[in-house]
Design an enzyme around this catalytic site. Structure first.
Site, mmCIF file in Angstrom:
data_model
loop_
_atom_site.group_PDB
_atom_site.id
_atom_site.type_symbol
_atom_site.label_atom_id
_atom_site.label_comp_id
_atom_site.label_asym_id
_atom_site.label_seq_id
_atom_site.Cartn_x
_atom_site.Cartn_y
_atom_site.Cartn_z
ATOM 1 N N SER A 194 -33.512 -18.625 13.304
ATOM 2 C CA SER A 194 -33.594 -17.834 12.081
ATOM 3 C C SER A 194 -34.623 -16.897 11.976
ATOM 4 O O SER A 194 -35.811 -17.023 12.726
ATOM 5 C CB SER A 194 -33.590 -18.959 10.890
ATOM 6 N N TYR A 253 -37.860 -26.664 7.106
ATOM 7 C CA TYR A 253 -36.620 -26.139 7.783
ATOM 8 C C TYR A 253 -37.182 -25.011 8.723
ATOM 9 O O TYR A 253 -36.713 -25.141 10.143
ATOM 10 C CB TYR A 253 -35.869 -25.440 6.617
ATOM 11 N N LYS A 312 -36.719 -25.095 13.002
ATOM 12 C CA LYS A 312 -36.174 -23.990 13.945
ATOM 13 C C LYS A 312 -37.241 -23.600 14.983
ATOM 14 O O LYS A 312 -36.781 -23.453 16.228
ATOM 15 C CB LYS A 312 -35.996 -22.892 13.139
ATOM 16 N N LEU A 354 -28.609 -15.746 -2.286
ATOM 17 C CA LEU A 354 -28.360 -14.713 -3.085
ATOM 18 C C LEU A 354 -26.671 -14.472 -3.114
ATOM 19 O O LEU A 354 -26.268 -14.524 -4.303
ATOM 20 C CB LEU A 354 -28.857 -13.524 -2.743
HETATM 21 P P1 NAD Z 1 -23.321 -24.799 7.578
HETATM 22 O O1 NAD Z 1 -24.119 -25.919 6.808
HETATM 23 O O2 NAD Z 1 -22.132 -24.183 6.906
HETATM 24 O O3 NAD Z 1 -22.868 -25.386 8.869
HETATM 25 C C1 NAD Z 1 -23.490 -26.186 9.751
HETATM 26 C C2 NAD Z 1 -22.705 -27.398 10.112
HETATM 27 O O4 NAD Z 1 -23.406 -28.462 10.870
HETATM 28 C C3 NAD Z 1 -21.865 -27.751 8.784
HETATM 29 O O5 NAD Z 1 -20.348 -27.915 9.051
HETATM 30 C C4 NAD Z 1 -22.439 -29.643 8.737
HETATM 31 O O6 NAD Z 1 -21.464 -30.512 8.252
HETATM 32 C C5 NAD Z 1 -22.875 -29.651 10.240
HETATM 33 N N1 NAD Z 1 -23.824 -30.564 10.906
HETATM 34 C C6 NAD Z 1 -25.116 -30.721 10.330
HETATM 35 N N2 NAD Z 1 -25.802 -31.685 10.772
HETATM 36 C C7 NAD Z 1 -25.094 -32.178 11.538
HETATM 37 C C8 NAD Z 1 -25.148 -33.499 12.676
HETATM 38 N N3 NAD Z 1 -26.291 -34.148 12.731
HETATM 39 N N4 NAD Z 1 -23.994 -33.649 13.496
HETATM 40 C C9 NAD Z 1 -23.021 -32.991 13.460
HETATM 41 N N5 NAD Z 1 -22.676 -32.119 12.426
HETATM 42 C C10 NAD Z 1 -23.734 -31.434 11.697
HETATM 43 O O7 NAD Z 1 -24.453 -23.705 8.036
HETATM 44 P P2 NAD Z 1 -24.388 -22.174 8.573
HETATM 45 O O8 NAD Z 1 -24.733 -21.223 7.619
HETATM 46 O O9 NAD Z 1 -23.100 -22.064 9.177
HETATM 47 O O10 NAD Z 1 -25.684 -22.393 9.576
HETATM 48 C C11 NAD Z 1 -25.219 -22.738 11.060
HETATM 49 C C12 NAD Z 1 -26.435 -22.810 11.481
HETATM 50 O O11 NAD Z 1 -27.094 -21.386 11.538
HETATM 51 C C13 NAD Z 1 -27.588 -23.761 10.969
HETATM 52 O O12 NAD Z 1 -28.256 -24.393 12.354
HETATM 53 C C14 NAD Z 1 -28.609 -22.997 10.229
HETATM 54 O O13 NAD Z 1 -29.965 -23.557 10.154
HETATM 55 C C15 NAD Z 1 -28.681 -21.702 11.223
HETATM 56 N N6 NAD Z 1 -28.827 -20.352 10.199
HETATM 57 C C16 NAD Z 1 -28.086 -20.310 9.195
HETATM 58 C C17 NAD Z 1 -28.475 -19.101 8.456
HETATM 59 C C18 NAD Z 1 -27.631 -18.861 7.206
HETATM 60 O O14 NAD Z 1 -28.355 -18.283 6.209
HETATM 61 N N7 NAD Z 1 -26.488 -19.358 6.974
HETATM 62 C C19 NAD Z 1 -29.488 -18.288 8.513
HETATM 63 C C20 NAD Z 1 -30.052 -18.583 9.713
HETATM 64 C C21 NAD Z 1 -29.906 -19.429 10.731
HETATM 65 N N1 UDP Z 2 -32.616 -14.313 -4.819
HETATM 66 C C1 UDP Z 2 -32.399 -13.944 -6.002
HETATM 67 N N2 UDP Z 2 -32.122 -14.668 -6.834
HETATM 68 C C2 UDP Z 2 -31.175 -15.852 -6.059
HETATM 69 C C3 UDP Z 2 -31.226 -16.074 -4.733
HETATM 70 C C4 UDP Z 2 -32.008 -15.064 -4.043
HETATM 71 O O1 UDP Z 2 -33.072 -12.918 -6.700
HETATM 72 O O2 UDP Z 2 -30.503 -16.747 -6.978
HETATM 73 C C5 UDP Z 2 -33.319 -13.489 -3.901
HETATM 74 C C6 UDP Z 2 -34.550 -13.772 -3.133
HETATM 75 O O3 UDP Z 2 -35.743 -13.723 -3.862
HETATM 76 C C7 UDP Z 2 -34.481 -12.784 -1.995
HETATM 77 C C8 UDP Z 2 -33.139 -12.416 -1.567
HETATM 78 O O4 UDP Z 2 -32.461 -12.565 -2.854
HETATM 79 O O5 UDP Z 2 -35.367 -11.540 -2.038
HETATM 80 C C9 UDP Z 2 -32.347 -13.220 -0.531
HETATM 81 O O6 UDP Z 2 -32.482 -14.618 -0.806
HETATM 82 P P1 UDP Z 2 -31.913 -15.861 -0.006
HETATM 83 O O7 UDP Z 2 -32.233 -16.898 -0.513
HETATM 84 O O8 UDP Z 2 -30.448 -15.283 0.028
HETATM 85 O O9 UDP Z 2 -32.449 -15.308 1.445
HETATM 86 P P2 UDP Z 2 -33.791 -15.626 2.119
HETATM 87 O O10 UDP Z 2 -34.717 -15.713 1.133
HETATM 88 O O11 UDP Z 2 -33.776 -16.857 2.938
HETATM 89 O O12 UDP Z 2 -34.030 -14.517 3.018
#
Ligand code: NAD
Ligand code: UDP
Length: 337
Positions: A124, A148, A152, A199
């Site tokens: 991330s 968190y 990572k 957001l």
């Molecule tokens: P999500 O929660 O929708 O998907 C993650 C999946 O992993 C879920 O289906 C959950 O049930 C499963 N899971 C969690 N722990 C597990 C375990 N111990 N064993 C088996 N399954 C498990 O999240 P997402 O948005 O699809 O994110 C996927 C990955 O990307 C995550 O590692 C997250 O940290 C990373 N990531 C997400 C974002 C974002 O904003 N969505 C941003 C950066 C990184």
């Molecule tokens: N944000 C906001 N209201 C919300 C959620 C997020 O104003 O209810 C803003 C937050 O302060 C940031 C942007 O939206 O500037 C993206 O936030 P998000 O939580 O989606 O992602 P991250 O902060 O992890 O980049």
């Protein structure tokens, strides 16, 4: 040969599996459904006409992993499984370190035992902390500000040590910026369990009438309109980046790290405006205090992924808002709709 996808029932996982299946890959999924439902994989089949081999279980379960790796011929692993709520990670750090860090160690041990040494890891942009300058390049200093983000970063360090210890491992660390949007079918999308932290899902729930108004966290940042700026990336673009990363692993690059972002920053008010246009709804909002831990601006330098993966984002902010609205308005209660 199949691609093994951990966390494949989740938001980014389902979109990536659609791309894999459409690219004629076999897919095996492991998900404990802690933040998803099996319905999402049924929707994947509705979109592609293809099925995956699904195991409901945990990456912490090494016997299950051994079993899967002897049952299926796996060429590579895409490792999405993880917990991702920043606030919860502050309250329950051990839960995050166990799931995200110990879970990855157990997964890699089972992979090594089965001689599967290609892995794409979901990292991330949070690992950059508050960047000293912009746009953010992959070689910028890292430093996470919450458990968190630490989880990572720890996994990134573990994977680096693993690659250094044994050059037969090929590892792609993908640092996602802010994934938003949904598949154009409207059949799969982001389905947060509780009140959305992020957001876009929050705006979408306001637009569909599930929540009264959005709280905008601060309008006194040093940005064009005072609200926070992020690099929002369409989840389908992000999904395609994983296929390019898998191709890269076939060239035996060792450990490689890429930003997956657009290189373009949009503010909270920009996103509200785009969503209002897409949904033809007014999004009521109020300006409230800054959210602790938030940074003002974050956007990627996406050039490395373009040069080395031949990947770049193609979807616009309007595509992101329209697809999000299509998913939310056709599934107001997510997969339970
Ligand atoms: P999500 O929660 O929708 O998907 C993650 C999946 O992993 C879920 O289906 C959950 O049930 C499963 N899971 C969690 N722990 C597990 C375990 N111990 N064993 C088996 N399954 C498990 O999240 P997402 O948005 O699809 O994110 C996927 C990955 O990307 C995550 O590692 C997250 O940290 C990373 N990531 C997400 C974002 C974002 O904003 N969505 C941003 C950066 C990184
Ligand atoms: N944000 C906001 N209201 C919300 C959620 C997020 O104003 O209810 C803003 C937050 O302060 C940031 C942007 O939206 O500037 C993206 O936030 P998000 O939580 O989606 O992602 P991250 O902060 O992890 O980049």
């Amino acid at each position: 040969m199949a691609v093994f996808v951990t966390g494949g029932a989740g938001y980014i996982g389902t979109h990536t599996i659609v791309e894999l299946l459409e690219n004629n890959e076999q897919v095996v999924v492991l998900d404990n459904l802690s933040n998803s439902s099996e319905e999402s994989l049924k929707r994947v089949t509705m979109i592609t006409g293809k099925t995956v081999d699904f195991y409901q279980g945990d990456i912490l379960d090494s016997d299950l992993l051994d079993n899967i790796f002897t049952t299926h011929e796996i060429s590579a692993v895409i490792h999405f499984a993880g917990l991702k709520a920043v606030g919860e990670s502050v309250e329950q750090p051990l839960k995050y370190y166990k799931n995200n860090v110990a879970g990855t160690v157990i997964l890699c041990q089972a992979m090594g035992k089965a001689n599967i040494k290609n892995i794409v890891f979901s990292s991330s942009a949070t690992v950059y902390g508050d960047p000293a300058s912009l746009p953010i390049k992959e070689d910028f200093p890292t430093g996470a500000t919450n458990p968190y983000g630490q989880s990572k970063l720890m996994v990134e360090h573990i994977l680096t040590d693993l690659a250094n210890s044994d050059p037969s491992w090929n590892i792609a660390v993908l640092r996602y910026f802010n994934p938003v949007g949904a598949h154009e079918s409207g059949l799969i999308g982001e389905d947060p369990n509780d009140i959305p932290n992020n957001l876009m899902p929050f705006i979408a729930q306001v637009a569909v009438g599930k929540r009264e108004q959005l709280s905008v966290f601060g309008n006194d940042y040093d940005t064009h309109d005072g609200t926070g700026v992020r690099d929002y990336i369409h989840v389908v673009d992000l999904a395609k980046g994983h296929l390019r990363a898998l191709e890269k692993l076939n060239t035996a690059p060792g450990l490689v790290t890429y930003n997956l972002g657009t290189g373009q920053g949009y503010s909270v008010l920009d996103m509200i405006q785009a969503f209002e246009k897409a949904s033809e709804q007014t999004i009521p909002y109020q300006i409230v205090a800054r959210r602790p831990g938030d940074i003002a601006v974050c956007y990627a330098a996406p050039e490395k992924a373009k040069q080395e993966l031949n990947w770049q984002a193609t979807h616009s902010i309007d595509d992101m808002a329209q697809s999000s609205w299509k998913w939310q308005s056709s599934n107001p209660n997510g997969y339970e709709s």
